[in-house]
Design an enzyme around this catalytic site. Structure first.
Site, PDB file in Angstrom:
ATOM      1  N   LEU A   1       0.949  -1.567   0.156  1.00 24.71           N
ATOM      2  CA  LEU A   1       0.572  -0.342  -0.075  1.00 24.71           C
ATOM      3  C   LEU A   1       0.732   1.443  -0.140  1.00 24.71           C
ATOM      4  O   LEU A   1       0.186   2.631   0.122  1.00 24.71           O
ATOM      5  CB  LEU A   1      -1.074   0.124   1.679  1.00 24.71           C
ATOM      6  CG  LEU A   1      -1.017  -0.863   1.094  1.00 24.71           C
ATOM      7  CD1 LEU A   1      -2.624  -1.145   2.629  1.00 24.71           C
ATOM      8  CD2 LEU A   1      -2.383  -1.823  -0.621  1.00 24.71           C
ATOM      9  N   ASN A   9       1.900   3.181  -2.701  1.00 25.91           N
ATOM     10  CA  ASN A   9       1.035   3.977  -4.219  1.00 25.91           C
ATOM     11  C   ASN A   9      -0.543   3.330  -3.815  1.00 25.91           C
ATOM     12  O   ASN A   9      -0.886   3.590  -4.728  1.00 25.91           O
ATOM     13  CB  ASN A   9       1.427   3.847  -5.107  1.00 25.91           C
ATOM     14  CG  ASN A   9       1.366   5.061  -5.562  1.00 25.91           C
ATOM     15  OD1 ASN A   9       1.062   6.246  -4.768  1.00 25.91           O
ATOM     16  ND2 ASN A   9       1.906   4.900  -7.315  1.00 25.91           N
ATOM     17  N   SER A  63       8.460  -1.318 -19.307  1.00 27.03           N
ATOM     18  CA  SER A  63       8.099  -0.944 -19.820  1.00 27.03           C
ATOM     19  C   SER A  63       8.986  -0.506 -21.177  1.00 27.03           C
ATOM     20  O   SER A  63      10.217  -0.584 -21.352  1.00 27.03           O
ATOM     21  CB  SER A  63       8.301   0.955 -18.528  1.00 27.03           C
ATOM     22  OG  SER A  63       9.032   1.353 -19.289  1.00 27.03           O
ATOM     23  N   TYR A  68      14.884   4.483 -12.251  1.00 27.52           N
ATOM     24  CA  TYR A  68      13.570   4.013 -12.668  1.00 27.52           C
ATOM     25  C   TYR A  68      13.612   3.882 -13.892  1.00 27.52           C
ATOM     26  O   TYR A  68      13.104   2.204 -13.733  1.00 27.52           O
ATOM     27  CB  TYR A  68      12.283   4.795 -12.967  1.00 27.52           C
ATOM     28  CG  TYR A  68      11.039   4.710 -12.803  1.00 27.52           C
ATOM     29  CD1 TYR A  68      10.728   2.785 -12.040  1.00 27.52           C
ATOM     30  CD2 TYR A  68      10.456   4.005 -14.813  1.00 27.52           C
ATOM     31  CE1 TYR A  68       9.777   2.015 -12.967  1.00 27.52           C
ATOM     32  CE2 TYR A  68       9.721   3.898 -14.290  1.00 27.52           C
ATOM     33  CZ  TYR A  68       8.883   2.699 -13.964  1.00 27.52           C
ATOM     34  OH  TYR A  68       7.941   1.516 -14.962  1.00 27.52           O
ATOM     35  N   LYS A 103      13.424  -1.354 -14.344  1.00 30.13           N
ATOM     36  CA  LYS A 103      13.114  -2.373 -15.118  1.00 30.13           C
ATOM     37  C   LYS A 103      14.041  -2.518 -16.321  1.00 30.13           C
ATOM     38  O   LYS A 103      13.672  -4.038 -16.784  1.00 30.13           O
ATOM     39  CB  LYS A 103      12.850  -1.830 -16.502  1.00 30.13           C
ATOM     40  CG  LYS A 103      11.114  -0.686 -15.413  1.00 30.13           C
ATOM     41  CD  LYS A 103       9.624  -1.926 -14.948  1.00 30.13           C
ATOM     42  CE  LYS A 103       9.133  -1.077 -14.042  1.00 30.13           C
ATOM     43  NZ  LYS A 103       8.131  -2.276 -13.296  1.00 30.13           N
ATOM     44  N   ASN A 152       2.250   4.042 -22.870  1.00 31.36           N
ATOM     45  CA  ASN A 152       1.193   4.978 -21.841  1.00 31.36           C
ATOM     46  C   ASN A 152       0.508   4.111 -21.774  1.00 31.36           C
ATOM     47  O   ASN A 152      -0.859   4.508 -22.470  1.00 31.36           O
ATOM     48  CB  ASN A 152       1.783   5.859 -22.758  1.00 31.36           C
ATOM     49  CG  ASN A 152       3.195   6.691 -23.257  1.00 31.36           C
ATOM     50  OD1 ASN A 152       4.258   6.290 -23.375  1.00 31.36           O
ATOM     51  ND2 ASN A 152       2.709   7.808 -22.241  1.00 31.36           N
ATOM     52  N   ASN A 165       2.007  12.669 -15.214  1.00 33.08           N
ATOM     53  CA  ASN A 165       1.974  12.473 -16.329  1.00 33.08           C
ATOM     54  C   ASN A 165       0.424  12.726 -16.597  1.00 33.08           C
ATOM     55  O   ASN A 165       0.031  13.883 -16.101  1.00 33.08           O
ATOM     56  CB  ASN A 165       1.604  10.219 -16.481  1.00 33.08           C
ATOM     57  CG  ASN A 165       2.193   9.620 -15.747  1.00 33.08           C
ATOM     58  OD1 ASN A 165       2.128   9.274 -14.692  1.00 33.08           O
ATOM     59  ND2 ASN A 165       3.622   9.933 -16.901  1.00 33.08           N
ATOM     60  N   ARG A 190      10.497  18.890 -21.105  1.00 37.18           N
ATOM     61  CA  ARG A 190      10.849  18.158 -19.701  1.00 37.18           C
ATOM     62  C   ARG A 190      12.590  17.616 -19.760  1.00 37.18           C
ATOM     63  O   ARG A 190      12.165  16.819 -21.109  1.00 37.18           O
ATOM     64  CB  ARG A 190       9.711  17.919 -19.456  1.00 37.18           C
ATOM     65  CG  ARG A 190      10.013  17.171 -18.199  1.00 37.18           C
ATOM     66  CD  ARG A 190       8.078  16.287 -17.758  1.00 37.18           C
ATOM     67  NE  ARG A 190       8.015  15.119 -18.767  1.00 37.18           N
ATOM     68  CZ  ARG A 190       6.940  14.146 -18.232  1.00 37.18           C
ATOM     69  NH1 ARG A 190       6.073  14.454 -17.696  1.00 37.18           N
ATOM     70  NH2 ARG A 190       7.290  13.191 -19.009  1.00 37.18           N
TER      71      ARG A 190
END
Ligand code: NAD
Ligand code: WQD
Length: 360
Positions: A38, A40, A135, A161, A165, A191, A211, A311
């Site tokens: 939990l 997130n 991903s 991150y 993966k 996505n 996002n 970004r």
């Protein structure tokens, strides 16, 4: 599904992708056991997290839940001894790209360490079938579009991150090389957006959304004033970033197809042994401005936006070649960008505070 009902351990099942996948697993008559800490997700009023209480409402099926972290190996052993697990779908991970640059060790411990713990316990209990949530980020800045699974991975990952993966994919490959009994499928999501068509479950960012689609939805519902469009000078048709948005229900169904390949399906019930990666995307790219326009159409709300700087770490365009999943898993994405926006809007407008009941 024929034969006895298979039991699937779903790690991180209280989260966005996990909860939607569990709806489909239960609909397909799999039994579901969830481990989630939990970190997130939102607690419910009873013994289940709120998302999974709602999954039970949608499916009218029961879920067995353990509130625990993958870092706790003893609890993992308890889960495997109390349940006869046939296969694992491994979603549990931290996923905020920016946060991972500030807390790299936390990300590696959770995402890589947690995966190693899980695999060790699976090995102890002779459970050797796993679907891993990977991903498109493992491809970095794509050399060619659309991106095929044999595109190099790892080289252009710009953050911890993404590298977590990539590392877990490499660990899984090594594991299979050491013992060819394993069946391992790595699903590389593009996505994921949208929500279950009931409007009962969806994505619930606990902080300011990173996002695009959840941010747009919060502008539409009046929680935020405008969307900052990150970059309008890319070499894309309208200058804004292009991505392969995929409806969360299509993504969820990709997991069922992967599981069927792993476990075997009549008339070829042998099941898959090996390591294989599949892109889960639609194969189509949409720009940020196209997404905003589609959301306006679906919500009948005007969405204010402002064009700002690029970004850091963003790639201009990314979209999948999804033919391997079509040819080998029999899976294709079916829903349109409008469907994604309409379902996202239903979820957001019915639940302006996400899973927090008191204020929704
Ligand atoms: P999410 O945060 O909604 O769900 C992840 C769940 O895992 C959460 O419920 C969290 O509480 C749980 N969790 C995290 N660490 C844990 C641990 N150590 N032990 C037990 N539970 C733990 O995220 P999501 O969007 O559902 O993503 C699911 C998976 O898909 C993740 O592995 C993510 O990296 C991957 N993924 C997501 C996207 C995306 O855009 N949503 C894209 C590509 C890949
Ligand atoms: C999409 C487009 C932005 C927000 C991320 C992770 C990736 C994967 C999926 C897990 C881009 C633009 C965004 C905003 C904007 N997650 N944008 N304004 O960056 O493709 O992928 O989520 O594995 O690892 O990096 O998705 O939704 O953040 O951005 O203009 O407020 O929208 O620049 O072009 P991204 P995103």
């Amino acid at each position: 599904m024929s034969g006895h009902r298979k039991t699937i351990l779903v790690t991180g099942g209280a989260g966005y992708v996990g909860s939607h996948t569990i709806v489909m697993l239960l609909t397909e008559r799999y039994k579901v056991v969830v481990v989630d800490n939990l970190s997130n997700s939102v607690k419910g009023n009873g013994s289940l997290p709120e998302s999974l209480e709602r999954v039970q409402t949608i499916t009218k099926c029961d879920i067995k839940f353990y509130e625990s972290s993958l870092e706790d190996k003893d609890t993992l052993r308890t889960v495997f001894s109390e349940n006869k697990i046939d296969a694992v779908i491994h979603f549990a991970a931290l996923k905020a790209v920016g946060e991972s640059c500030i807390l790299p060790l936390t990300y590696y411990r959770n995402n890589v360490g947690g995966s190693v713990n899980l695999l060790e316990v699976m090995k102890e209990f002779h459970v050797k079938k796993i679907v891993f949530s990977s991903s498109a980020t493992v491809y970095g800045d794509p050399q060619d579009l659309p991106i095929k699974e044999d595109h190099p991975t790892g080289q252009g990952c710009t953050n911890p991150y993404g590298r977590s993966k990539f590392f877990v994919e490499e660990i899984l490959k090594d594991l299979w090389k050491s013992d060819e009994d394993w069946g391992i499928i790595s699903l590389r999501y593009f996505n994921p957006v949208g929500a279950h068509h009931s409007g009962l479950i969806g994505e619930d960012p606990l902080d300011i959304p990173n996002n695009l689609m959840p941010y747009i939805a919060q502008v539409a519902v009046g929680k935020r004033e405008y969307v900052s469009v990150y970059g309008s000078d890319y070499s894309t048709p309208d200058g804004t970033g292009v991505r392969d948005y995929i409806h969360i229900e299509d993504l969820a169904s990709g997991h069922i197809s992967a599981l069927e390949k792993l476990l075997g399906k009549e008339p070829t019930p042998k099941g898959f042994h090996g390591w294989r990666a599949y892109n889960l995307g639609t194969g189509k790219g949409h720009s940020v401005l196209e997404v905003i326009a589609a959301f306006e159409k679906a919500s009948k709300k005007s969405i204010k936006y402002t064009l700002t700087e690029r970004r850091t770490g963003d790639v201009p365009a990314s979209y999948a070649d999804a033919t391997r999943a079509r040819d080998e898993l029999g899976w294709t994405a079916k829903k349109t960008l409008f469907d994604m926006c309409a379902d996202m809007w239903r979820w957001q407008s019915k639940n302006p505070s996400g899973f927090h009941r008191e204020s929704s």
